[in-house]
Motif scaffolding. Structure first.
Motif, short mmCIF file in Angstrom:
data_model
loop_
_atom_site.label_atom_id
_atom_site.label_comp_id
_atom_site.label_asym_id
_atom_site.label_seq_id
_atom_site.Cartn_x
_atom_site.Cartn_y
_atom_site.Cartn_z
N SER A 1 0.85 -1.20 0.00
CA SER A 1 0.00 0.00 0.00
C SER A 1 0.88 1.25 0.00
O SER A 1 1.81 1.35 0.80
CB SER A 1 -0.92 0.03 1.23
OG SER A 1 -1.80 -1.08 1.24
N PHE A 2 0.60 2.16 -0.92
CA PHE A 2 1.29 3.45 -0.94
C PHE A 2 0.49 4.42 -1.81
O PHE A 2 -0.44 4.01 -2.52
CB PHE A 2 2.74 3.35 -1.44
CG PHE A 2 2.90 2.82 -2.84
CD1 PHE A 2 2.70 3.64 -3.94
CD2 PHE A 2 3.29 1.51 -3.06
CE1 PHE A 2 2.87 3.17 -5.23
CE2 PHE A 2 3.45 1.02 -4.36
CZ PHE A 2 3.25 1.85 -5.44
N ILE B 1 9.21 6.42 -1.28
CA ILE B 1 8.60 5.13 -0.97
C ILE B 1 9.72 4.10 -1.02
O ILE B 1 10.42 4.00 -2.03
CB ILE B 1 7.50 4.77 -1.98
CG1 ILE B 1 6.37 5.81 -1.94
CG2 ILE B 1 6.93 3.38 -1.69
CD1 ILE B 1 5.39 5.70 -3.09
N PHE B 2 9.90 3.37 0.07
CA PHE B 2 10.95 2.35 0.14
C PHE B 2 10.29 0.98 0.21
O PHE B 2 9.48 0.71 1.08
CB PHE B 2 11.84 2.60 1.36
CG PHE B 2 12.86 1.51 1.59
CD1 PHE B 2 13.53 0.92 0.54
CD2 PHE B 2 13.15 1.08 2.88
CE1 PHE B 2 14.46 -0.09 0.75
CE2 PHE B 2 14.08 0.08 3.11
CZ PHE B 2 14.74 -0.50 2.05
N ILE B 3 10.63 0.14 -0.78
CA ILE B 3 10.07 -1.20 -0.85
C ILE B 3 11.19 -2.22 -0.64
O ILE B 3 12.28 -2.07 -1.17
CB ILE B 3 9.34 -1.42 -2.20
CG1 ILE B 3 8.56 -2.73 -2.20
CG2 ILE B 3 10.27 -1.31 -3.38
CD1 ILE B 3 7.63 -2.89 -3.38
N ILE C 1 8.22 -0.44 3.26
CA ILE C 1 8.81 -0.19 4.58
C ILE C 1 8.45 1.20 5.07
O ILE C 1 8.12 1.40 6.23
CB ILE C 1 10.34 -0.37 4.54
CG1 ILE C 1 10.72 -1.75 3.99
CG2 ILE C 1 10.94 -0.16 5.93
CD1 ILE C 1 10.18 -2.92 4.79
N PHE C 2 8.53 2.17 4.18
CA PHE C 2 8.03 3.49 4.53
C PHE C 2 7.55 4.24 3.29
O PHE C 2 7.97 3.98 2.17
CB PHE C 2 9.04 4.34 5.32
CG PHE C 2 10.40 4.48 4.70
CD1 PHE C 2 11.51 3.88 5.28
CD2 PHE C 2 10.61 5.26 3.57
CE1 PHE C 2 12.77 4.01 4.72
CE2 PHE C 2 11.87 5.41 3.02
CZ PHE C 2 12.94 4.78 3.59
N GLU D 1 9.87 14.34 6.84
CA GLU D 1 9.31 13.52 7.92
C GLU D 1 10.22 12.34 8.23
O GLU D 1 10.39 11.94 9.38
CB GLU D 1 7.91 13.04 7.53
CG GLU D 1 6.86 14.14 7.56
CD GLU D 1 5.54 13.69 6.99
OE1 GLU D 1 5.49 12.60 6.39
OE2 GLU D 1 4.55 14.44 7.13
N LEU D 2 10.82 11.78 7.17
CA LEU D 2 11.72 10.65 7.34
C LEU D 2 12.96 11.06 8.13
O LEU D 2 13.40 10.35 9.04
CB LEU D 2 12.11 10.12 5.96
CG LEU D 2 12.66 8.71 5.87
CD1 LEU D 2 11.70 7.70 6.45
CD2 LEU D 2 12.96 8.37 4.42
#
Length: 301
Positions: free
Chosen positions: A27-28, A208-210, A216-217, A223-224
């Motif tokens: 989901s993203f 977006i980290f997959i 994952i995020f 924000e990161l």
């Protein structure tokens, strides 16, 4: 622009081999008018996700939602998307110009408008000198420029780029990153994948980290950084070599006559007092900033 809701994709290579799950409840959301970097190691599921976005393959489970900014039906939606795959196909016997006219006709752009787009973008992509030549003579970098240029001919609202900087020399990478920033400044949404962390960090607002088919995020870079903020201070002092100090800290000589000290927050004041007592000049004090690369490698472990 586009949302994935619990998307899973299972491939079954053949009748006898075991199934392979490329995406697991992924989901993203791709936010409008932002540059979003899609980060992950090779094989993490980036290209599979993009193929699902483009409706080249269908998810096994879950759904993909196209927001109304892109259109009310599939024809409108995909007319508003420009897509550059990781391994685009080019017709080697066409000239670069012929290829662009052909690609423009596929997305229903008139010849006069294609010509205007070519005249505008050719100099920006630094490929105007080669458009009369056959594509068979093009280098890897020239092909990437030509492919990226083709995605912009119909003025799409969303630009999806699968590893657009892969295999380019430093100058080519710099040029294409500047173009990503330019189209973003024009109000377009850019979504591009890479396994090179510094590229994502340099041009993206969202990340977006997959990892192994799972997100994952999915956050803004700011924000990161905030969530992973370090509590280590970096102090620059004037010294030819490392100093004997009683306060716990790390020392690193980084140039002639200058020394970096890294100290945890709880010992910062004590270290400053000790440096003053030893009559050592302090030139700067700052909270050490975490990099996306550090976050990525920490998460990959």
């Amino acid at each position: 622009m586009i949302s994935f809701e619990n998307v899973s994709k299972i491939f079954k290579p053949d009748a006898f081999g075991p199934p392979f799950e490329a995406l697991t409840q992924t989901s993203f959301e791709i936010k409008p008018q932002k540059v979003t970097g899609f980060l992950g190691a090779n094989g993490a599921g980036k290209s599979t996700s993009m193929k699902i976005m483009m409706d080249f393959i269908r998810p096994t489970k879950g759904k993909v939602i196209y927001h109304q900014q892109l259109g009310k039906n599939k024809n409108e939606i995909f007319e508003n998307i420009g897509f550059l795959p990781e391994r685009p196909f080019f017709y080697p016997n066409l000239t670069g110009e012929d290829f662009l006219f052909f690609m423009g006709s596929l997305v229903k752009v008139s010849k006069p408008d294609i010509k205007k787009s070519i005249e505008y973008w050719a100099q920006i992509f630094k490929i105007d000198y080669a458009l009369k030549r056959k594509i068979a003579t093009y280098s890897k970098g020239m092909l990437q420029r030509l492919g990226f240029m083709a995605t912009l001919l119909h003025k799409p609202e969303l630009i999806i780029l699968d590893e657009p900087l892969s295999g380019l020399d430093p100058l080519g990478r710099k040029d294409l990153k500047e173009i990503i920033n330019q189209v973003s400044n024009e109000g377009k949404t850019v979504f591009f994948s890479s396994h090179i962390v510094s590229d994502i960090e340099e041009v993206s607002q969202e990340v977006i980290f997959i990892k192994q088919g799972r997100v994952i995020f999915n956050d803004s870079l700011n924000e990161l950084y905030e969530k992973n903020k370090l509590k280590t201070y970096e102090i620059h002092v004037g010294s030819e070599s490392k100093i004997e100090l009683s306060t716990p800290c790390q020392q690193e000589v980084f140039s002639h006559g200058h020394l970096k000290l890294f100290v945890e927050k709880e010992f910062k004041n004590k270290l400053i007092e000790e440096l003053i007592q030893k009559n050592i000049e302090i030139s700067s004090l700052s909270l050490k900033k975490v990099t996306l690369e550090e976050i990525f490698y920490r998460t990959e472990k």
